[in-house]
Design a protein around this motif. Sequence first.
Motif, PDB file in Angstrom:
ATOM      1  N   GLU A  66       0.854  -1.189   0.000  1.00 34.10           N
ATOM      2  CA  GLU A  66       0.000   0.000   0.000  1.00 34.10           C
ATOM      3  C   GLU A  66       0.887   1.235   0.000  1.00 34.10           C
ATOM      4  OE1 GLU A  66      -3.264  -0.066  -0.375  1.00 34.10           O
ATOM      5  OE2 GLU A  66      -3.243  -2.255  -0.333  1.00 34.10           O
ATOM      6  N   GLU A  67       1.034   1.815  -1.197  1.00 40.46           N
ATOM      7  CA  GLU A  67       1.900   2.984  -1.320  1.00 40.46           C
ATOM      8  C   GLU A  67       1.623   3.638  -2.661  1.00 40.46           C
ATOM      9  OE1 GLU A  67       6.619   3.508  -2.016  1.00 40.46           O
ATOM     10  OE2 GLU A  67       6.048   2.252  -0.343  1.00 40.46           O
TER      11      GLU A  67
ATOM     12  N   ALA B  28      -2.415   3.105  -7.078  1.00 38.92           N
ATOM     13  CA  ALA B  28      -2.619   1.661  -7.221  1.00 38.92           C
ATOM     14  C   ALA B  28      -2.250   1.197  -8.625  1.00 38.92           C
ATOM     15  CB  ALA B  28      -4.072   1.306  -6.928  1.00 38.92           C
TER      16      ALA B  28
ATOM     17  N   SER C  20       2.012  -1.578  -6.221  1.00 36.19           N
ATOM     18  CA  SER C  20       1.260  -0.790  -5.251  1.00 36.19           C
ATOM     19  C   SER C  20      -0.195  -1.224  -5.294  1.00 36.19           C
ATOM     20  CB  SER C  20       1.393   0.708  -5.536  1.00 36.19           C
ATOM     21  OG  SER C  20       0.830   1.009  -6.803  1.00 36.19           O
TER      22      SER C  20
END
Length: 174
Positions: free
Chosen positions: A143-144, A147, A173
Amino acid sequence: MTEETPVTPEDEPVTSRDEAGEPSGEEDPANEEERIVEEPEDYLALAQRIQADFENYRKRAAREAAAAGERAKGGLVRELLPVVDNLERALASAEEGEQHLAEGVRLVHSELIAVLERNGVEQFDPAGEKFDPAEHEALSVREEGEAGLVLDVVEKGYRTNGTILRPARVVVSG
């Protein structure tokens, strides 16, 4: 006294074509292909058809031989890719006091990459690109950021002539 059983014609062994009751190939008109050529144009058309069939065969055999060569080359390259990966890992883990050793590994790595490139193999590093399952293999999701973007490349991908030899192994991501 023993009694002999009568022998019927079906029980007797067939010893020649005449006894089999079937005509041989020369005698059976159904087995004979009739090619009655009456005009010289018929000979020419037959010769042209045979020549075209042979030319098609020759082209097909050449295509199949080229495809077999490409498959063999692809198989060899796939076996060499882990060697390239290990050389890259060795270079990444080289410490300050091991620079002379790292330089030797760097030379071997660059020679191997040059050989692959001369044979039409190119590596790709999709860091920062949009994830494409046809070219990338997602090993994990983090999660960064946006997406669906490739965050890290664990192993580079390789392709030849537009065909993926090995997808890039990436962190995506989520």
